[in-house]
Design an enzyme around this catalytic site. Structure first.
Site, PDB file in Angstrom:
ATOM      1  N   LYS A 219       0.830  -1.205   0.000  1.00  0.00           N
ATOM      2  CA  LYS A 219       0.000   0.000   0.000  1.00  0.00           C
ATOM      3  C   LYS A 219       0.869   1.262   0.000  1.00  0.00           C
ATOM      4  CE  LYS A 219      -4.067  -1.967   0.020  1.00  0.00           C
ATOM      5  NZ  LYS A 219      -4.961  -2.056   1.175  1.00  0.00           N
ATOM      6  N   ARG A 253      -3.911 -10.399   4.059  1.00  0.00           N
ATOM      7  CA  ARG A 253      -4.053 -10.422   2.596  1.00  0.00           C
ATOM      8  C   ARG A 253      -2.787  -9.829   1.980  1.00  0.00           C
ATOM      9  NH1 ARG A 253      -6.002  -7.071  -1.559  1.00  0.00           N
ATOM     10  NH2 ARG A 253      -7.163  -8.184  -3.197  1.00  0.00           N
TER      11      ARG A 253
END
Length: 275
Positions: A219, A253
């Site tokens: 991210k 994840r």
């Protein structure tokens, strides 16, 4: 503790690794795969130790263009059909009820929805299924604009209250608690400061009584604190995953399965108590 899904009861007594399989041409991280390439990638993730496969056909990166139902189905159905033969739980990453229904008809185990079943017909799609797993995610805004100026008085309280409301919507329709997992939505309508506050505040989400899924992999917040480009964020992503696990996350994840699996093995060997 376990996660009830269509074909499996996933044991969450230890953290589980959900490997990301993008069947998209424009994922921020690793798009561009054909169905055969996506399936080969899925097989590689399983060899590296993934416990769950999460397959998506629409990028949710900031500014990503919308994808039609027809295009998304064309991307994901061949990959889902092949992944269902691999002997592990398979998740479909979609917010569209038409895609949910088609995937569940194939036998997919989990619906992973960035809109937490707010689209018309999405709640009904999973309520009608007797046992599929469901992951409800928080997002402020929508993918094309979510990062323009996200604001909260208290990000942890806002995320907790939203997920409490969405899980209640399922429970009130007869969905068993064991089918539900919550995702705070790292990077979805949140600043870097908001994202890291959610790790420290993760206990408030766990107090709702459901397992937490954390998706920190590659991210932009990792890039901000490390100065690394997307393809260079493995170490930062693994560190964030371990921090989330240390604070109680049960599903991680990730793109980089092997590195995460190794890190979790060391974490387990250390025997550290959760925060």
């Amino acid at each position: 503790m376990h996660w009830q899904t269509s074909r499996f009861q996933i044991d969450l007594s230890q953290p589980r690794v959900m490997g990301i399989v993008n069947a998209t041409p424009d994922s921020f991280s690793d798009g561009g795969r054909s169905p055969n390439q996506a399936l080969a990638h899925a097989e590689m993730l399983l060899r590296e130790g993934a416990d769950i496969l999460d397959i998506g056909g629409e990028s949710s990166r900031p500014g990503a263009p919308a994808v039609s139902v027809e295009d998304e189905l064309a991307r994901v159905i061949p990959v889902l059909r092949g992944a269902l033969q691999m002997g592990v739980p398979v998740s479909v990453d979609t917010w569209k009820p038409e895609v949910m229904c088609a995937a569940l008809d194939l036998g997919v185990d989990i619906v992973n929805d960035i809109l937490a079943l707010q689209a018309d017909g999405a709640l009904e799609a999973v309520v009608a299924h007797p046992s599929c797993g469901i992951c409800l995610m928080h997002m402020q805004g929508e993918p094309r604009s979510m990062q323009r100026d996200p604001r909260y008085d208290d990000v942890t309280r806002s995320v907790r209250d939203f997920l409490a409301d969405r899980s209640h919507a399922l429970r009130s329709r007869g969905v068993q608690a064991a089918r539900i997992v919550l995702d705070p939505g790292i990077g979805f309508g949140k600043t870097v400061e908001h994202n890291f506050a959610l790790i420290k505040g993760q206990r408030a989400l766990l107090d709702l009584g459901y397992p937490v899924l954390a998706g920190w992999s590659r991210k932009s917040s990792i890039g901000t604190v490390t100065g690394r480009a997307v393809g260079e964020r493995v170490h930062g992503s693994v560190a964030a995953a371990l921090a989330a696990v240390q604070c109680g996350a049960r599903v991680i994840r990730v793109h980089d399965v092997a590195a995460t699996v190794d890190a979790l093995a060391v974490w387990r060997a250390a025997g550290l108590p959760e925060c």
